[in-house]
Scaffold this motif. Structure first.
Motif, PDB file in Angstrom:
ATOM      1  N   LEU A 118       1.160  -1.075  -0.215  1.00 37.12           N
ATOM      2  CA  LEU A 118      -0.134  -0.408   0.018  1.00 37.12           C
ATOM      3  C   LEU A 118       0.530   1.526  -0.041  1.00 37.12           C
ATOM      4  O   LEU A 118       0.797   2.176  -0.264  1.00 37.12           O
ATOM      5  CB  LEU A 118      -1.298  -0.466   1.166  1.00 37.12           C
ATOM      6  N   ILE A 119       2.033   1.314   0.498  1.00 38.60           N
ATOM      7  CA  ILE A 119       2.795   2.446   0.668  1.00 38.60           C
ATOM      8  C   ILE A 119       4.218   2.732  -0.719  1.00 38.60           C
ATOM      9  O   ILE A 119       4.467   3.613  -0.762  1.00 38.60           O
ATOM     10  CB  ILE A 119       3.683   2.577   1.884  1.00 38.60           C
ATOM     11  N   ARG A 120       4.255   1.009  -1.691  1.00 42.23           N
ATOM     12  CA  ARG A 120       5.299   1.506  -2.158  1.00 42.23           C
ATOM     13  C   ARG A 120       4.513   2.474  -3.088  1.00 42.23           C
ATOM     14  O   ARG A 120       3.319   2.502  -4.295  1.00 42.23           O
ATOM     15  CB  ARG A 120       5.001  -0.056  -3.296  1.00 42.23           C
ATOM     16  N   SER A 121       6.074   2.908  -4.151  1.00 41.14           N
ATOM     17  CA  SER A 121       5.627   4.738  -4.873  1.00 41.14           C
ATOM     18  C   SER A 121       6.772   4.133  -4.851  1.00 41.14           C
ATOM     19  O   SER A 121       8.217   5.255  -4.576  1.00 41.14           O
ATOM     20  CB  SER A 121       5.004   5.243  -4.000  1.00 41.14           C
TER      21      SER A 121
ATOM     22  N   SER B  99      -2.365  -0.508  -8.112  1.00 45.12           N
ATOM     23  CA  SER B  99      -1.480   0.867  -8.937  1.00 45.12           C
ATOM     24  C   SER B  99      -1.033   1.593  -7.869  1.00 45.12           C
ATOM     25  O   SER B  99      -0.037   2.686  -8.066  1.00 45.12           O
ATOM     26  CB  SER B  99      -1.672   1.531 -10.285  1.00 45.12           C
ATOM     27  N   SER B 100      -1.540   2.459  -7.187  1.00 44.71           N
ATOM     28  CA  SER B 100      -1.690   3.293  -6.032  1.00 44.71           C
ATOM     29  C   SER B 100      -2.524   3.541  -4.878  1.00 44.71           C
ATOM     30  O   SER B 100      -3.789   2.951  -4.578  1.00 44.71           O
ATOM     31  CB  SER B 100      -2.105   4.886  -6.464  1.00 44.71           C
ATOM     32  N   GLY B 101      -1.687   3.325  -3.650  1.00 46.16           N
ATOM     33  CA  GLY B 101      -2.702   3.082  -2.151  1.00 46.16           C
ATOM     34  C   GLY B 101      -1.776   4.869  -1.249  1.00 46.16           C
ATOM     35  O   GLY B 101      -2.718   5.678  -1.625  1.00 46.16           O
ATOM     36  N   TYR B 102      -1.692   4.418   0.014  1.00 44.69           N
ATOM     37  CA  TYR B 102      -1.746   5.172   1.036  1.00 44.69           C
ATOM     38  C   TYR B 102      -0.525   6.181   0.234  1.00 44.69           C
ATOM     39  O   TYR B 102       0.552   5.905  -1.008  1.00 44.69           O
ATOM     40  CB  TYR B 102      -0.977   4.907   1.923  1.00 44.69           C
TER      41      TYR B 102
ATOM     42  N   MET C 227      -6.418  -4.268 -13.179  1.00 46.99           N
ATOM     43  CA  MET C 227      -5.567  -5.059 -13.414  1.00 46.99           C
ATOM     44  C   MET C 227      -5.185  -5.140 -15.403  1.00 46.99           C
ATOM     45  O   MET C 227      -4.742  -6.408 -15.785  1.00 46.99           O
ATOM     46  CB  MET C 227      -7.093  -6.204 -13.262  1.00 46.99           C
ATOM     47  N   ASP C 228      -5.108  -4.199 -15.992  1.00 43.40           N
ATOM     48  CA  ASP C 228      -4.324  -4.450 -17.481  1.00 43.40           C
ATOM     49  C   ASP C 228      -3.684  -4.768 -17.710  1.00 43.40           C
ATOM     50  O   ASP C 228      -2.474  -5.002 -16.787  1.00 43.40           O
ATOM     51  CB  ASP C 228      -4.820  -2.993 -17.902  1.00 43.40           C
ATOM     52  N   GLY C 229      -3.452  -5.613 -18.464  1.00 44.25           N
ATOM     53  CA  GLY C 229      -2.029  -6.186 -19.046  1.00 44.25           C
ATOM     54  C   GLY C 229      -1.474  -7.388 -17.812  1.00 44.25           C
ATOM     55  O   GLY C 229      -1.089  -7.991 -17.946  1.00 44.25           O
TER      56      GLY C 229
ATOM     57  N   THR D 298     -15.652   0.920 -22.664  1.00 41.36           N
ATOM     58  CA  THR D 298     -15.622  -0.583 -22.397  1.00 41.36           C
ATOM     59  C   THR D 298     -14.923  -0.417 -21.267  1.00 41.36           C
ATOM     60  O   THR D 298     -14.935  -1.681 -20.170  1.00 41.36           O
ATOM     61  CB  THR D 298     -15.579  -1.000 -23.203  1.00 41.36           C
ATOM     62  N   ASN D 299     -14.061  -0.260 -20.959  1.00 41.31           N
ATOM     63  CA  ASN D 299     -12.674  -0.372 -19.377  1.00 41.31           C
ATOM     64  C   ASN D 299     -12.167   0.902 -19.531  1.00 41.31           C
ATOM     65  O   ASN D 299     -11.548   1.807 -19.578  1.00 41.31           O
ATOM     66  CB  ASN D 299     -11.623  -1.203 -20.599  1.00 41.31           C
ATOM     67  N   PRO D 300     -11.862   1.645 -18.346  1.00 39.57           N
ATOM     68  CA  PRO D 300     -11.183   2.642 -17.222  1.00 39.57           C
ATOM     69  C   PRO D 300      -9.567   1.949 -17.523  1.00 39.57           C
ATOM     70  O   PRO D 300      -9.350   0.571 -17.685  1.00 39.57           O
ATOM     71  CB  PRO D 300     -11.670   2.636 -16.083  1.00 39.57           C
ATOM     72  N   ASP D 301      -8.961   3.033 -17.833  1.00 37.56           N
ATOM     73  CA  ASP D 301      -7.462   3.482 -17.244  1.00 37.56           C
ATOM     74  C   ASP D 301      -7.170   2.570 -16.317  1.00 37.56           C
ATOM     75  O   ASP D 301      -6.450   0.979 -15.619  1.00 37.56           O
ATOM     76  CB  ASP D 301      -6.822   4.415 -17.483  1.00 37.56           C
ATOM     77  N   TRP D 302      -8.084   2.304 -15.038  1.00 40.90           N
ATOM     78  CA  TRP D 302      -8.048   1.975 -13.613  1.00 40.90           C
ATOM     79  C   TRP D 302      -8.855   2.875 -12.412  1.00 40.90           C
ATOM     80  O   TRP D 302      -9.948   3.410 -13.595  1.00 40.90           O
ATOM     81  CB  TRP D 302      -7.125   2.749 -13.286  1.00 40.90           C
ATOM     82  N   VAL D 303      -8.664   1.511 -11.590  1.00 38.96           N
ATOM     83  CA  VAL D 303     -10.362   2.066 -10.855  1.00 38.96           C
ATOM     84  C   VAL D 303      -9.953   2.826  -9.823  1.00 38.96           C
ATOM     85  O   VAL D 303      -9.022   2.233  -9.025  1.00 38.96           O
ATOM     86  CB  VAL D 303     -11.094   0.631 -10.293  1.00 38.96           C
ATOM     87  N   HIS D 304     -10.944   4.388  -9.443  1.00 37.82           N
ATOM     88  CA  HIS D 304     -10.375   4.499  -8.116  1.00 37.82           C
ATOM     89  C   HIS D 304     -11.690   4.399  -7.385  1.00 37.82           C
ATOM     90  O   HIS D 304     -12.416   4.104  -7.328  1.00 37.82           O
ATOM     91  CB  HIS D 304      -9.874   6.139  -8.085  1.00 37.82           C
ATOM     92  N   CYS D 305     -11.580   3.570  -6.022  1.00 38.06           N
ATOM     93  CA  CYS D 305     -12.256   3.255  -4.597  1.00 38.06           C
ATOM     94  C   CYS D 305     -12.137   3.798  -3.492  1.00 38.06           C
ATOM     95  O   CYS D 305     -10.625   3.836  -2.814  1.00 38.06           O
ATOM     96  CB  CYS D 305     -12.755   1.856  -4.865  1.00 38.06           C
ATOM     97  N   SER D 306     -12.906   4.473  -2.780  1.00 38.70           N
ATOM     98  CA  SER D 306     -12.686   4.964  -0.931  1.00 38.70           C
ATOM     99  C   SER D 306     -13.686   4.498  -0.513  1.00 38.70           C
ATOM    100  O   SER D 306     -14.489   3.916  -0.838  1.00 38.70           O
ATOM    101  CB  SER D 306     -12.142   6.767  -1.389  1.00 38.70           C
ATOM    102  N   TYR D 307     -13.225   4.446   1.056  1.00 41.65           N
ATOM    103  CA  TYR D 307     -13.826   3.850   1.748  1.00 41.65           C
ATOM    104  C   TYR D 307     -13.998   4.676   3.222  1.00 41.65           C
ATOM    105  O   TYR D 307     -12.972   4.894   3.004  1.00 41.65           O
ATOM    106  CB  TYR D 307     -13.410   2.421   2.001  1.00 41.65           C
ATOM    107  N   SER D 308     -14.988   5.433   3.865  1.00 46.29           N
ATOM    108  CA  SER D 308     -14.864   5.667   4.896  1.00 46.29           C
ATOM    109  C   SER D 308     -16.032   5.828   5.010  1.00 46.29           C
ATOM    110  O   SER D 308     -17.254   5.717   4.796  1.00 46.29           O
ATOM    111  CB  SER D 308     -14.514   7.324   4.745  1.00 46.29           C
ATOM    112  N   ASN D 309     -16.275   7.041   6.620  1.00 44.08           N
ATOM    113  CA  ASN D 309     -17.809   6.189   6.825  1.00 44.08           C
ATOM    114  C   ASN D 309     -18.823   6.948   6.385  1.00 44.08           C
ATOM    115  O   ASN D 309     -19.843   6.856   6.935  1.00 44.08           O
ATOM    116  CB  ASN D 309     -17.355   6.999   8.657  1.00 44.08           C
TER     117      ASN D 309
END
Length: 163
Positions: free
Chosen positions: A12-15, A57-60, A87-89, A120-131
């Motif tokens: 999650l912290i790899r950058s 591809s991107s976390g924290y 998940m591309d590639g 038909t397909n995004p380059d990537w998917v961004h998702c967030s979770y909070s209260n």
């Protein structure tokens, strides 16, 4: 450090940007709590559904790293509340579109973004979770080099640009 059954803090912290710029990308304890909630409520259900590794591809992102890469000042990545999945590639038989629709249709989330790509397909998917659990679903697109967002509607007949 283990964040969930199939996810470590290192993932999650790899950058590469943090490495190149000598930025420490270590979250404080309150953001680690958020990362654990994100993993349990978003990442692990995706992995269980598709029964395959899920690539982040991107976390924290520390505030310093987020500023360096030009991220939004309010980015939920900087609070441990968001991940980008790509998940591309891969040879796993799962597309970014599959991930997007699974999250949209099956999970509780705060924000979900179909990031660029095509119809038909995004380059990537961004998702967030909070209260907040807004269940806000957006499509990101570029016009003249600037990213904009519009609300996602299942029938795609009506779209409202919001940024």
């Amino acid at each position: 450090m283990v964040i969930s059954e199939h996810l470590t803090l290192a993932e999650l912290i790899r950058s590469e940007s943090a490495k190149r710029n000598g930025i420490t990308n270590m979250p404080p304890p309150e953001h680690i709590i958020n990362l654990k909630e994100l993993a349990e409520n978003i990442f692990e259900p995706i992995r269980a559904n598709f029964r395959t590794p899920i690539l982040i591809s991107s976390g924290y992102r520390s505030r310093e790293l987020n500023a360096k890469i030009g991220g939004a000042n309010t980015s939920q990545h900087s609070f441990g509340q968001a991940i980008d999945i790509d998940m591309d590639g891969t040879n796993y038989g799962v597309t970014n579109s599959d991930i997007f629709h699974f999250i949209k249709d099956k999970l509780s989330f705060d924000q979900l973004i179909w990031e660029l790509g095509n119809d038909t397909n995004p380059d990537w998917v961004h998702c967030s979770y909070s209260n907040r659990h807004r269940k806000e679903v957006l499509i990101a697109y570029k016009t003249l080099g600037t990213t904009h967002y519009k609300k996602y509607y299942a029938n795609n007949k009506t779209e409202k640009t919001i940024l």
